[in-house]
Design a protein around this motif. Structure first.
Motif, PDB file in Angstrom:
ATOM      1  N   SER A 307       0.854  -1.192   0.000  1.00 39.35           N
ATOM      2  CA  SER A 307       0.000   0.000   0.000  1.00 39.35           C
ATOM      3  C   SER A 307       0.885   1.235   0.000  1.00 39.35           C
ATOM      4  O   SER A 307       1.814   1.338   0.808  1.00 39.35           O
ATOM      5  CB  SER A 307      -0.889  -0.015   1.254  1.00 39.35           C
ATOM      6  N   VAL A 308       0.622   2.175  -0.919  1.00 42.10           N
ATOM      7  CA  VAL A 308       1.424   3.398  -0.977  1.00 42.10           C
ATOM      8  C   VAL A 308       0.513   4.628  -0.950  1.00 42.10           C
ATOM      9  O   VAL A 308      -0.553   4.643  -1.567  1.00 42.10           O
ATOM     10  CB  VAL A 308       2.331   3.446  -2.234  1.00 42.10           C
ATOM     11  N   ILE A 309       0.937   5.637  -0.199  1.00 45.91           N
ATOM     12  CA  ILE A 309       0.239   6.921  -0.138  1.00 45.91           C
ATOM     13  C   ILE A 309       1.265   8.035  -0.060  1.00 45.91           C
ATOM     14  O   ILE A 309       2.441   7.799   0.229  1.00 45.91           O
ATOM     15  CB  ILE A 309      -0.709   7.026   1.087  1.00 45.91           C
ATOM     16  N   ASP A 310       0.823   9.256  -0.297  1.00 45.75           N
ATOM     17  CA  ASP A 310       1.605  10.448   0.041  1.00 45.75           C
ATOM     18  C   ASP A 310       1.257  10.780   1.487  1.00 45.75           C
ATOM     19  O   ASP A 310       0.101  11.079   1.810  1.00 45.75           O
ATOM     20  CB  ASP A 310       1.230  11.610  -0.889  1.00 45.75           C
ATOM     21  N   ASN A 311       2.233  10.743   2.377  1.00 43.16           N
ATOM     22  CA  ASN A 311       1.955  10.904   3.809  1.00 43.16           C
ATOM     23  C   ASN A 311       1.388  12.268   4.161  1.00 43.16           C
ATOM     24  O   ASN A 311       0.619  12.400   5.126  1.00 43.16           O
ATOM     25  CB  ASN A 311       3.219  10.647   4.637  1.00 43.16           C
ATOM     26  N   LEU A 312       1.704  13.306   3.381  1.00 49.05           N
ATOM     27  CA  LEU A 312       1.202  14.648   3.684  1.00 49.05           C
ATOM     28  C   LEU A 312      -0.185  14.904   3.100  1.00 49.05           C
ATOM     29  O   LEU A 312      -0.861  15.853   3.514  1.00 49.05           O
ATOM     30  CB  LEU A 312       2.169  15.710   3.160  1.00 49.05           C
ATOM     31  N   ILE A 313      -0.611  14.056   2.170  1.00 46.20           N
ATOM     32  CA  ILE A 313      -1.913  14.298   1.526  1.00 46.20           C
ATOM     33  C   ILE A 313      -2.896  13.216   1.962  1.00 46.20           C
ATOM     34  O   ILE A 313      -3.694  13.442   2.869  1.00 46.20           O
ATOM     35  CB  ILE A 313      -1.771  14.398   0.004  1.00 46.20           C
ATOM     36  N   LYS A 314      -2.873  12.040   1.383  1.00 44.57           N
ATOM     37  CA  LYS A 314      -3.800  10.996   1.836  1.00 44.57           C
ATOM     38  C   LYS A 314      -3.550  10.654   3.307  1.00 44.57           C
ATOM     39  O   LYS A 314      -4.460  10.255   4.029  1.00 44.57           O
ATOM     40  CB  LYS A 314      -3.650   9.748   0.967  1.00 44.57           C
ATOM     41  N   GLY A 315      -2.318  10.842   3.759  1.00 45.90           N
ATOM     42  CA  GLY A 315      -1.986  10.569   5.149  1.00 45.90           C
ATOM     43  C   GLY A 315      -2.230  11.736   6.082  1.00 45.90           C
ATOM     44  O   GLY A 315      -1.990  11.617   7.290  1.00 45.90           O
ATOM     45  N   ALA A 316      -2.708  12.864   5.564  1.00 47.35           N
ATOM     46  CA  ALA A 316      -2.925  14.034   6.438  1.00 47.35           C
ATOM     47  C   ALA A 316      -3.913  15.008   5.792  1.00 47.35           C
ATOM     48  O   ALA A 316      -5.124  14.858   5.903  1.00 47.35           O
ATOM     49  CB  ALA A 316      -1.589  14.722   6.753  1.00 47.35           C
ATOM     50  N   ALA A 317      -3.401  16.030   5.078  1.00 45.56           N
ATOM     51  CA  ALA A 317      -4.227  17.155   4.641  1.00 45.56           C
ATOM     52  C   ALA A 317      -5.274  16.768   3.607  1.00 45.56           C
ATOM     53  O   ALA A 317      -6.416  17.245   3.655  1.00 45.56           O
ATOM     54  CB  ALA A 317      -3.334  18.262   4.086  1.00 45.56           C
ATOM     55  N   GLY A 318      -4.933  15.924   2.644  1.00 49.20           N
ATOM     56  CA  GLY A 318      -5.895  15.532   1.626  1.00 49.20           C
ATOM     57  C   GLY A 318      -7.046  14.742   2.216  1.00 49.20           C
ATOM     58  O   GLY A 318      -8.217  14.961   1.871  1.00 49.20           O
ATOM     59  N   GLN A 319      -6.726  13.821   3.103  1.00 53.41           N
ATOM     60  CA  GLN A 319      -7.776  13.042   3.760  1.00 53.41           C
ATOM     61  C   GLN A 319      -8.656  13.945   4.631  1.00 53.41           C
ATOM     62  O   GLN A 319      -9.870  13.732   4.731  1.00 53.41           O
ATOM     63  CB  GLN A 319      -7.162  11.935   4.613  1.00 53.41           C
ATOM     64  N   ALA A 320      -8.044  14.971   5.239  1.00 57.97           N
ATOM     65  CA  ALA A 320      -8.830  15.916   6.035  1.00 57.97           C
ATOM     66  C   ALA A 320      -9.840  16.658   5.161  1.00 57.97           C
ATOM     67  O   ALA A 320     -10.996  16.869   5.567  1.00 57.97           O
ATOM     68  CB  ALA A 320      -7.895  16.907   6.734  1.00 57.97           C
ATOM     69  N   ILE A 321      -9.425  17.062   3.972  1.00 65.14           N
ATOM     70  CA  ILE A 321     -10.350  17.741   3.048  1.00 65.14           C
ATOM     71  C   ILE A 321     -11.390  16.760   2.521  1.00 65.14           C
ATOM     72  O   ILE A 321     -12.570  17.116   2.354  1.00 65.14           O
ATOM     73  CB  ILE A 321      -9.561  18.404   1.896  1.00 65.14           C
ATOM     74  N   GLN A 322     -10.995  15.530   2.272  1.00 68.36           N
ATOM     75  CA  GLN A 322     -11.954  14.484   1.891  1.00 68.36           C
ATOM     76  C   GLN A 322     -13.030  14.346   2.966  1.00 68.36           C
ATOM     77  O   GLN A 322     -14.229  14.257   2.663  1.00 68.36           O
ATOM     78  CB  GLN A 322     -11.203  13.160   1.705  1.00 68.36           C
ATOM     79  N   ASN A 323     -12.619  14.367   4.227  1.00 68.75           N
ATOM     80  CA  ASN A 323     -13.574  14.307   5.338  1.00 68.75           C
ATOM     81  C   ASN A 323     -14.464  15.545   5.380  1.00 68.75           C
ATOM     82  O   ASN A 323     -15.668  15.453   5.638  1.00 68.75           O
ATOM     83  CB  ASN A 323     -12.834  14.138   6.659  1.00 68.75           C
ATOM     84  N   MET A 324     -13.873  16.713   5.130  1.00 68.16           N
ATOM     85  CA  MET A 324     -14.661  17.942   5.090  1.00 68.16           C
ATOM     86  C   MET A 324     -15.750  17.844   4.025  1.00 68.16           C
ATOM     87  O   MET A 324     -16.908  18.206   4.274  1.00 68.16           O
ATOM     88  CB  MET A 324     -13.760  19.142   4.801  1.00 68.16           C
ATOM     89  N   ASN A 325     -15.379  17.360   2.847  1.00 71.01           N
ATOM     90  CA  ASN A 325     -16.361  17.221   1.769  1.00 71.01           C
ATOM     91  C   ASN A 325     -17.530  16.334   2.190  1.00 71.01           C
ATOM     92  O   ASN A 325     -18.701  16.662   1.935  1.00 71.01           O
ATOM     93  CB  ASN A 325     -15.688  16.630   0.528  1.00 71.01           C
ATOM     94  N   ILE A 326     -17.219  15.225   2.831  1.00 75.82           N
ATOM     95  CA  ILE A 326     -18.272  14.295   3.263  1.00 75.82           C
ATOM     96  C   ILE A 326     -19.150  14.945   4.321  1.00 75.82           C
ATOM     97  O   ILE A 326     -20.378  14.827   4.289  1.00 75.82           O
ATOM     98  CB  ILE A 326     -17.639  12.986   3.785  1.00 75.82           C
ATOM     99  N   MET A 327     -18.537  15.660   5.262  1.00 72.40           N
ATOM    100  CA  MET A 327     -19.292  16.355   6.301  1.00 72.40           C
ATOM    101  C   MET A 327     -20.261  17.368   5.708  1.00 72.40           C
ATOM    102  O   MET A 327     -21.367  17.576   6.224  1.00 72.40           O
ATOM    103  CB  MET A 327     -18.336  17.069   7.259  1.00 72.40           C
ATOM    104  N   LEU A 328     -19.848  18.000   4.614  1.00 77.70           N
ATOM    105  CA  LEU A 328     -20.651  19.060   4.000  1.00 77.70           C
ATOM    106  C   LEU A 328     -21.615  18.539   2.940  1.00 77.70           C
ATOM    107  O   LEU A 328     -22.308  19.321   2.294  1.00 77.70           O
ATOM    108  CB  LEU A 328     -19.726  20.113   3.385  1.00 77.70           C
ATOM    109  N   GLY A 329     -21.647  17.230   2.731  1.00 76.46           N
ATOM    110  CA  GLY A 329     -22.551  16.656   1.746  1.00 76.46           C
ATOM    111  C   GLY A 329     -22.083  16.804   0.315  1.00 76.46           C
ATOM    112  O   GLY A 329     -22.888  16.691  -0.623  1.00 76.46           O
ATOM    113  N   LEU A 330     -20.792  17.041   0.117  1.00 71.71           N
ATOM    114  CA  LEU A 330     -20.216  17.167  -1.223  1.00 71.71           C
ATOM    115  C   LEU A 330     -19.658  15.819  -1.683  1.00 71.71           C
ATOM    116  O   LEU A 330     -19.348  14.956  -0.856  1.00 71.71           O
ATOM    117  CB  LEU A 330     -19.083  18.195  -1.216  1.00 71.71           C
ATOM    118  N   PRO A 331     -19.477  15.621  -2.980  1.00 75.24           N
ATOM    119  CA  PRO A 331     -18.731  14.450  -3.431  1.00 75.24           C
ATOM    120  C   PRO A 331     -17.354  14.457  -2.782  1.00 75.24           C
ATOM    121  O   PRO A 331     -16.698  15.507  -2.718  1.00 75.24           O
ATOM    122  CB  PRO A 331     -18.639  14.650  -4.951  1.00 75.24           C
ATOM    123  N   GLU A 332     -16.901  13.311  -2.290  1.00 75.48           N
ATOM    124  CA  GLU A 332     -15.674  13.285  -1.496  1.00 75.48           C
ATOM    125  C   GLU A 332     -14.444  13.749  -2.273  1.00 75.48           C
ATOM    126  O   GLU A 332     -13.464  14.208  -1.688  1.00 75.48           O
ATOM    127  CB  GLU A 332     -15.434  11.886  -0.938  1.00 75.48           C
TER     128      GLU A 332
END
Length: 343
Positions: A307-332
């Protein structure tokens, strides 16, 4: 929408700035620190000049909350909990990138993070933000504990096998490598150029704070899964994580069957790519993607998952924005559809 970032000058904070500045529904960013700082963010980081500007303001709980629709805490563990302790408004939306609200047992937090939690009772308000597995809970939550980088790569790799009861309990071994940015912005002996360049090192053997986080989530999938063996390493690269996860199979399974299992499990997950060849960290560099490759070894009866990810994006900031999108009812994937950077 206006968004506040506490800890904007750290590496995860900078990635939040870069991606939120391009997000279609965000029209204002506010930057905060716990102490006064009159500098403009573009003065500290000239690469933001003429693109993003704004002073780093002192965080004042009630005032700062009222200035924003959502708050990101890109702060170290121990700092996030001090901030949340003084927040009484349960309607504010908070996404915490630290480890302060991930663990559900106070004794485990005290042991693994080697500190006392100032407001552990608030942990019950936080939803673990692994979007591919907790999407429904995230939709209705105002408080998100963003997963750690190692747990993200590791859980996404092994969870399908546990869910389908294909592996022997407590046989999981995770061998993980991370780029140096995972150690944060601060300069120390670990991140010093002469110690990292042309060097490869294991650290925190059997003692890493992400161990109980991984175990906690896996035990939710299978209550008999009580422990893992996890060894992290620092690789001489800026960013990226590769987790190689080994487990013992309950019975024979073909590589084709594994491929179909993973593809079916993640068929609705925008950011998961099941690969038919072995991925490398460059394949996801600069993106919110997670590339996964499972394989069965008939000789040893073990399943290996890369399994490979970018630690600063999928492992941190990108996943946080993905969560924000879901919280707001937007496409993730809103605001996160950029491709990896190569070479």
């Amino acid at each position: 929408m206006k968004v506040g970032i506490v800890g904007a000058s750290g590496y995860s904070g900078l990635e939040l700035i870069r991606m939120l500045n391009m997000h279609p529904i965000i029209d204002g960013l506010n930057f905060y620190a716990l102490t006064s700082n009159a500098n403009d963010i573009s003065d500290i980081y000239p690469h933001l000049k003429s693109i993003v500007k704004g002073p780093i303001q002192k965080w004042v709980a009630d005032q700062s909350i009222n200035e924003n629709h959502i708050i990101f805490l890109a702060t170290p563990h121990g700092v996030s909990s001090e901030i949340v302790m003084n927040i009484s408004d349960e309607n504010v939306k908070i996404i915490d990138l630290s480890g302060d609200f991930r663990l559900k047992e106070e004794q485990k937090y005290n042991k693994w993070y080697k500190s006392n939690h100032p407001c552990f009772s608030k942990t019950s308000n936080f939803t673990y933000g692994l979007a591919e597995w907790n999407k429904e809970e995230i939709k209705t939550s105002n408080f998100i504990a963003n997963p750690g980088c190692y747990p993200t790569a590791s859980i996404l790799a092994i969870a399908p096998l546990l869910k389908e009861n294909l592996i022997v309990e407590n046989s999981i071994i995770i061998d993980a490598k991370s780029g140096i940015s995972g150690a944060g912005k601060g300069s120390n002996e670990v991140t010093h150029f002469t110690n990292r360049n042309d060097n490869f090192a294991a650290y925190k053997i059997h003692d890493h704070q992400h161990i109980p986080e991984i175990e906690q989530f896996l035990s939710m999938i299978n209550p008999k899964e009580n422990y893992i063996t996890f060894t992290p390493h620092l690789a001489p690269m800026t960013r990226g994580i590769m987790a190689t996860v080994y487990s013992t199979a309950r019975e024979m399974i073909t590589n084709e069957e594994l491929q179909e299992l993973y593809k079916e499990m993640y068929k609705d997950s925008y950011f998961i790519r099941i690969r038919d060849s072995i991925p490398c960290t460059k394949d996801v560099y600069g993106s919110n993607l997670c590339d996964i490759y499972p394989a069965f070894d008939e000789r040893t009866n073990r399943i290996t998952v890369i399994s490979v990810i970018d630690n600063l994006i999928k492992g941190a900031a990108g996943q946080a924005i993905q969560n924000m999108n879901i919280m707001l009812g937007l496409p993730e994937e809103t605001g996160l559809t950029f491709t990896p950077i190569f070479p």
